[in-house]
Design an enzyme around this catalytic site. Structure first.
Site, mmCIF file in Angstrom:
data_model
loop_
_atom_site.group_PDB
_atom_site.id
_atom_site.type_symbol
_atom_site.label_atom_id
_atom_site.label_comp_id
_atom_site.label_asym_id
_atom_site.label_seq_id
_atom_site.Cartn_x
_atom_site.Cartn_y
_atom_site.Cartn_z
ATOM 1 N N ALA A 193 3.769 7.427 2.103
ATOM 2 C CA ALA A 193 4.946 7.262 1.242
ATOM 3 C C ALA A 193 4.465 7.125 -0.200
ATOM 4 O O ALA A 193 3.278 6.945 -0.462
ATOM 5 C CB ALA A 193 5.753 6.038 1.649
ATOM 6 N N LYS A 194 5.385 7.201 -1.125
ATOM 7 C CA LYS A 194 5.085 6.943 -2.533
ATOM 8 C C LYS A 194 6.384 6.641 -3.243
ATOM 9 O O LYS A 194 7.462 7.082 -2.820
ATOM 10 C CB LYS A 194 4.426 8.159 -3.189
ATOM 11 C CG LYS A 194 3.516 7.791 -4.352
ATOM 12 C CD LYS A 194 2.218 7.174 -3.859
ATOM 13 C CE LYS A 194 1.250 6.914 -4.998
ATOM 14 N NZ LYS A 194 -0.045 6.411 -4.488
#
Length: 414
Positions: free
Chosen positions: A103-104
């Protein structure tokens, strides 16, 4: 950035597809994010003016476990950049055999232009907007460019207040006083050091007779420069966002650290001559550590890179076109998903400690980190030799193969 980081990330995935031979349908599954959220962050400045900031959280993959990835505050943040970084996190976690997907997150804001009180409001509002999709078993944010342990403390507190009890494991990179891990702050730099030493060894270079250039003197580059300096490497060139320094005889890194603490930048340091960003990347050295932002080594400047070994401290510093040029020139390029994985490894350690309420010593953390990083290097190096691949392609193929195997084992939910 002049290059689209998301398109570059998909090109790397296509390279893995060419080696592994999986279908276009499987490529589409791996290329597309599981979930993407864009949020508006209304902001009232101290002078009474108002503005709307834009934030994002992308969960690329959650097949092997909760999503994991940092939150960056930077003026160039956009959805494609966050998508690319989330995908790279999936491969990084897979390569290091961590029970996570990628994720980011990010907010398009320059934190240098805001007070601490304003940054707290931005952080808390961003967190409040993404609370439904984060949590210690869902998605665990961490610091990135423009954020630090204080931002993580605000995120943890905002989430905990909403849930009605303290949830230490919702973020990593927290202060030690709030359940953070020993060694977390320097973990990415320490991992870069471990991998750089292995790469130098493979190239037949003795650290004590090696010169290096470090592009970026922030969270990752500063620590990497100091650790390599302590190993006997002669650091002849460094830079930050304000400018660069060159001294062929070597830069006194501890003295430079003290100078930066006092002035906030490397520019003006009396122990070296001024230099441009290009000077740092193209320095006549054995080892180059690009440790700032994406897309700095491009098709335009790759042929001028003199370093024999490039160890990517930043995420995505080399475009695919530049990577091909470097490989053709016989350079050893150690990819980001291997070289800078120390941060997510110790984030995993912190998450484990928070969930168990059992904290480890600095020595335990660093010993476990070295074991993980060395094991990953051994695996990637052996795979690259066996298959006749570059280190980047080998690392990506190994990581993608593990994620794809997990996808196929779980099957499609009807």
């Amino acid at each position: 950035m002049t290059n689209n980081a998301f398109e570059d990330a998909k090109k790397q995935l296509r390279q893995a597809q060419a080696v592994l031979g999986f279908s276009d349908a499987e490529y589409d599954q791996l290329a597309n994010s599981r979930r993407e959220v864009a949020v508006s962050i209304p902001m009232r400045r101290h002078d009474g003016s108002r503005e709307i900031l834009h934030g994002y959280r992308v969960q690329h993959n959650m097949t092997r476990g909760p999503a994991k990835g940092g939150v960056r505050f930077a003026p160039n943040v956009d959805l494609d950049e966050v998508r690319a970084l989330a995908m790279l996190m999936t491969w990084k976690c897979s390569l290091l055999n961590l029970p996570y997907g990628g994720a980011k997150g990010g907010v398009n804001v320059d934190p240098r232009n805001y007070s601490d009180h304003e940054l707290e409001r931005i952080t808390r509002r961003y967190t409040a907007e993404i609370i439904p999709i984060i949590g210690p078993d869902i998605d665990i944010p961490a610091p990135d460019i423009g954020t630090n342990e204080q931002n993580m403390a605000w995120m943890m507190d905002t989430f905990s207040v909403a849930k009605g009890h303290t949830v230490l494991g919702v973020v990593t990179g927290k202060p030690i006083s709030l359940g953070g891990s020993q060694g977390r702050a320097a973990s990415t730099s320490r991992g870069v050091e471990v991998i750089a030493l292995r790469a130098l060894e493979k190239a037949g270079l003795d650290p004590k007779n090696t010169t290096a250039s470090v592009q970026g003197f922030g969270k990752v580059g500063r620590g990497a420069a100091r650790f390599l300096f302590d190993d006997g490497v002669t650091i002849t060139a460094v830079s930050d966002m304000y400018g660069g320094l060159v001294n062929p005889a070597g830069i006194d890194i501890p003295a430079l650290e003290k100078f930066v603490d006092e002035t906030g930048k490397v520019v003006g340091f009396p122990g070296a001559n001024p230099a441009t960003g290009d000077d740092i990347l193209e320095a006549d050295v054995d080892l180059l550590v690009p440790a700032a932002v994406e897309g700095v080594i491009t098709e335009e400047n790759a042929a001028r890179i003199k370093a024999r070994v490039i160890v990517e401290g930043a995420n995505g510093p080399t475009t695919p076109e530049a990577d091909a040029i470097l490989n053709a020139a016989g350079k050893m390029v150690v990819p980001d998903i291997l070289a800078n994985a120390g941060g997510v490894v110790v984030s995993y350690f912190e998450w484990v400690q928070s969930n168990q309420s059992n904290w480890w010593s600095l020595e335990e953390v660093e010993d476990r980190l070295r074991v993980r990083m060395n094991s990953a290097w051994d695996d990637v190096d052996a795979y690259a030799e066996e298959k006749g691949l570059s280190l980047r392609t080998a690392a990506t193929v190994m990581a993608v193969e593990r994620v794809l195997a997990a996808h196929n084992m779980r099957g499609l939910f009807p």
